[in-house]
Design an enzyme around this catalytic site. Structure first.
Site, PDB file in Angstrom:
ATOM      1  CG  ASP A 214      -2.246   0.702   0.950  1.00  0.00           C
ATOM      2  OD1 ASP A 214      -2.160   1.908   0.692  1.00  0.00           O
ATOM      3  OD2 ASP A 214      -3.332   0.101   0.984  1.00  0.00           O
ATOM      4  CG  HIS A 237      -0.862   1.679  -3.343  1.00  0.00           C
ATOM      5  ND1 HIS A 237      -2.128   1.422  -2.894  1.00  0.00           N
ATOM      6  CD2 HIS A 237      -0.469   0.563  -4.019  1.00  0.00           C
ATOM      7  CE1 HIS A 237      -2.493   0.193  -3.281  1.00  0.00           C
ATOM      8  NE2 HIS A 237      -1.499  -0.343  -3.948  1.00  0.00           N
TER       9      HIS A 237
END
Ligand SMILES: *[C@@H]1O[C@H](CO)[C@@H](O)[C@H](O)[C@H]1NC(C)=O
Ligand SMILES: *[C@@H]1O[C@H](CO)[C@@H](O)[C@H](O)[C@H]1NC(C)=O
Length: 390
Positions: A214, A237
């Site tokens: 993430d 991310h």
């Protein structure tokens, strides 16, 4: 003669012990065992309470070895400065339920004047991720390290593997420095953000390598005076401000700098993200500079249309994004839209500046990169490629 040396040595040692300003406690003296099997939670806790009650600065020492630790809270306030020196590895139990229901694995609560040096922690999150992917009756999951209501904290040289959720969470803290960290979880491991900051001020994150499933770093509501530098991010991310604006009454984010960092194969580079629904939150005075993008899907992005599962139809974000500077950002984009400003129709982005940008499409044989703008206002300085829409 031998006797004289022995006496001198004893005298010398006594003096050292008496005048040394720092007391040292080894967790092994409190019963911890670095065999990877014995539950050392209570020993660590007893050592902490001892250290926390010390009237003079104290070092808590974890020697080499693998220490099995369950959910543990190291509470303050403590009487003096504490240095946590970790040469060993802390591991969570194999069964993810052991830590998965409390929200945290290792919590520092109301502690100030703490330094944590070294250490490897492994939350062994893979069983938990598998449970989440299959979708039934999983616990909510634990952050590996949580700092809550802490101040004047340094975490230096820590390695964190495979957290169930966020690796390091910082909430309601001030004056925290994280440096020389190595954080790692596999691509696709859900919600394994590297570092999450929320409701905190004066946070520095420097010189760290973060690869996760993430965000490498996420900055939540109520954060101010945040300095992020020399980060190697990816896969993951990217570095994100948000998600913001999930609640209507929400503290804003201001004065965040991300500088001298490299993003490799990440989904985003630097992102501001807010829910497409009413809120009185904001994000302002943001500086993103001296960044290298390598094969990043969206190197520069403001996304105010976040609305998973169509839970906010026909609404726009109340979060006001303003005074955002992008300066000296170069490299390659994995999609054609290297710069994307998808701002709120009710609260357009204002004061965006693009200066010295060069982002090319990874697939050169294909097309040049482009900028997408919706409800965004600003200026450009110097050479900006793709061409700005201001
Ligand atoms: C912004 O944050 C930095 C730390 O990142 C701090 O040094 C500086 O004083 C802050 N600026 C303002 C205006 O508060
Ligand atoms: C580049 O784009 C062309 C045309 O769409 C495509 O055929 C080719 O596979 C792409 N190359 C890479 C490395 O993605």
């Amino acid at each position: 003669m031998d006797k004289l040396i022995a006496i001198s040595l004893i005298l010398f040692l006594s003096i050292v012990v008496l005048v040394s300003p720092i007391a040292a406690f080894n967790v092994v003296q409190f019963g911890a065992r670095g065999d990877g099997i014995t539950d050392s939670t209570l020993s660590f806790l007893r050592a902490w309470i001892f250290a926390c009650n010390s009237a003079r600065p104290v070092t808590l020492y974890v020697p080499r070895g693998t220490f099995l630790i369950k959910t543990v809270t190291f509470s303050g306030p403590c009487r003096s400065r504490i240095q946590f020196q970790i040469d060993g590895t802390l591991v969570a139990p194999d069964n993810y339920y052991a830590i998965g229901n409390s929200g945290f694995w290792i919590l520092f609560y109301k502690v100030s004047r703490l330094s944590v040096y070294g250490g490897t922690i492994d939350a062994r999150g893979s069983g938990f991720w598998a449970c989440k992917k299959n979708g039934h009756n999983c616990p909510a999951g634990a952050r590996s390290i949580s700092l809550m209501w802490c101040s004047n904290v340094l975490v230096s040289g820590l390695t964190s593997f495979n957290s169930q959720t966020i690796h390091i969470g910082i909430v309601h803290c001030s004056n925290v420095k994280l440096q020389n960290l190595k954080i790692s979880a596999p691509i696709g491991s859900p919600n394994t953000d590297g570092i999450h900051v929320e409701s905190s001020m004066g946070i520095t994150i420097a010189g760290s390598t973060i690869r996760t499933g993430d965000d490498c770093i996420s900055i939540g509501p109520g954060s101010m005076n945040i300095w992020i530098s020399k980060i190697g991010c990816g896969p993951g991310h990217g570095i994100s401000i948000g998600s913001l604006g999930n609640s209507f009454n929400e503290a804003g984010v201001q004065n965040v700098t991300v500088t001298d960092s490299i993003f490799s194969k990440t989904q985003n580079g630097v992102r501001v993200k807010s829910w497409a629904k009413p809120s009185d939150g904001y994000a302002r005075n943001l500086l993103f500079q001296n960044l290298i993008m390598r094969n990043v899907a969206y190197p520069i992005i403001i996304d105010q249309m976040y609305c998973p599962d169509n839970s906010c139809p026909h609404q726009s974000s109340g979060v006001k994004v303003s005074q955002v500077m992008y300066k000296n950002i170069k490299g390659t984009s994995a999609t054609q839209t290297a710069v994307k400003f998808d701002c709120s129709s009710s609260n357009p982005c204002t004061g965006i500046t693009l200066q010295d940008i060069k982002l090319t499409y990874l697939n050169r044989s294909f097309r040049p990169t482009m900028t997408y703008c919706s409800n965004a206002m600003g200026t450009h300085i110097g050479a900006v490629f793709p061409k700005s829409c201001f």
